[in-house]
Design a protein around this motif. Structure first.
Motif, mmCIF file in Angstrom:
data_model
loop_
_atom_site.group_PDB
_atom_site.id
_atom_site.type_symbol
_atom_site.label_atom_id
_atom_site.label_comp_id
_atom_site.label_asym_id
_atom_site.label_seq_id
_atom_site.Cartn_x
_atom_site.Cartn_y
_atom_site.Cartn_z
ATOM 1 N N LYS A 130 0.805 -1.374 0.191
ATOM 2 C CA LYS A 130 -0.043 -0.047 -0.070
ATOM 3 C C LYS A 130 0.613 1.035 0.026
ATOM 4 N N PRO A 131 2.078 1.505 0.727
ATOM 5 C CA PRO A 131 2.859 2.495 0.680
ATOM 6 C C PRO A 131 3.143 3.138 -0.739
ATOM 7 N N HIS A 132 3.272 1.915 -1.663
ATOM 8 C CA HIS A 132 3.635 2.368 -3.047
ATOM 9 C C HIS A 132 2.442 2.495 -4.005
ATOM 10 N N TYR A 133 1.249 2.229 -3.519
ATOM 11 C CA TYR A 133 0.077 2.519 -4.497
ATOM 12 C C TYR A 133 -0.833 3.517 -4.199
ATOM 13 N N PHE A 134 -0.648 3.695 -2.849
ATOM 14 C CA PHE A 134 -1.470 4.622 -2.178
ATOM 15 C C PHE A 134 -0.900 6.012 -1.777
ATOM 16 N N ASN A 135 -1.361 7.126 -2.090
ATOM 17 C CA ASN A 135 -0.819 8.537 -1.525
ATOM 18 C C ASN A 135 -2.010 9.267 -0.852
ATOM 19 N N PRO A 136 -1.939 9.155 0.379
ATOM 20 C CA PRO A 136 -3.057 10.066 0.890
ATOM 21 C C PRO A 136 -3.384 11.453 0.402
ATOM 22 N N ASP A 139 1.832 7.601 -12.089
ATOM 23 C CA ASP A 139 2.406 9.081 -12.101
ATOM 24 C C ASP A 139 3.825 8.830 -11.202
ATOM 25 N N ASP A 140 4.919 9.266 -11.644
ATOM 26 C CA ASP A 140 6.100 9.210 -10.981
ATOM 27 C C ASP A 140 6.067 10.094 -9.828
ATOM 28 N N GLY A 141 5.500 11.329 -10.126
ATOM 29 C CA GLY A 141 5.770 12.578 -9.079
ATOM 30 C C GLY A 141 4.478 12.062 -8.248
ATOM 31 N N GLU A 142 3.610 11.460 -8.019
ATOM 32 C CA GLU A 142 2.661 11.100 -7.098
ATOM 33 C C GLU A 142 2.695 10.010 -6.277
ATOM 34 N N PHE A 143 3.489 8.905 -7.237
ATOM 35 C CA PHE A 143 3.778 7.682 -6.651
ATOM 36 C C PHE A 143 5.239 7.274 -6.947
ATOM 37 N N PRO A 144 6.240 7.956 -6.332
ATOM 38 C CA PRO A 144 7.711 7.702 -6.737
ATOM 39 C C PRO A 144 8.335 6.244 -6.561
ATOM 40 N N VAL A 161 -3.361 12.106 -2.667
ATOM 41 C CA VAL A 161 -4.196 12.064 -3.975
ATOM 42 C C VAL A 161 -4.796 10.814 -4.061
ATOM 43 N N GLY A 162 -4.624 10.098 -3.308
ATOM 44 C CA GLY A 162 -5.636 8.646 -3.415
ATOM 45 C C GLY A 162 -4.803 7.374 -4.086
ATOM 46 N N TYR A 163 -5.512 6.768 -4.893
ATOM 47 C CA TYR A 163 -4.764 5.439 -5.324
ATOM 48 C C TYR A 163 -4.264 5.600 -6.781
ATOM 49 N N LEU A 164 -3.272 4.807 -7.248
ATOM 50 C CA LEU A 164 -2.459 4.765 -8.221
ATOM 51 C C LEU A 164 -3.420 4.420 -9.340
ATOM 52 N N ASP A 165 -3.290 5.050 -10.531
ATOM 53 C CA ASP A 165 -3.861 4.296 -11.934
ATOM 54 C C ASP A 165 -2.955 3.358 -12.256
ATOM 55 N N PRO A 166 -2.953 2.253 -12.218
ATOM 56 C CA PRO A 166 -1.783 1.129 -12.636
ATOM 57 C C PRO A 166 -1.747 1.363 -14.243
#
Length: 88
Positions: A38-44, A55-60, A46-51
């Motif tokens: 979850k730390p890699h696909y969820f950013n509090p 977006d490398d900026g929001e989900f580095p 912005v929400g969840y990753l679009d797999p």
């Protein structure tokens, strides 16, 4: 039941349920992520990753999450455990 082309973006179901998907007709592509990732696909912020368009900026660290992928055909039944994120 969903129409052809329907998309359910990446999310986790509430209340830590064991969930399932039964495919009656046609096929669907499924992408699932373990709760441990979850730390890699969820950013509090912005929400969840679009797999499909990460977006490398929001989900580095999204590449560190292991995506479990597959195609569900008519007659298939997919079950996943509590807190697994899924994109179908």
């Amino acid at each position: 039941v969903s129409l052809a082309g329907a998309l359910t973006p990446l999310h986790q179901d509430n209340n830590a349920v064991i969930a399932y998907l039964a495919q009656l007709k046609g096929r669907k592509q499924a992408i699932l992520y373990s709760p441990e990732d979850k730390p890699h696909y969820f950013n509090p912020a912005v929400g969840y990753l679009d797999p499909l368009h990460p977006d490398d900026g929001e989900f580095p660290t999204w590449r560190q999450a292991r995506a479990w992928t597959g195609t569900i055909e008519a007659g298939d039944f997919l079950i996943w455990g509590p807190n697994w994120a899924h994109h179908v």
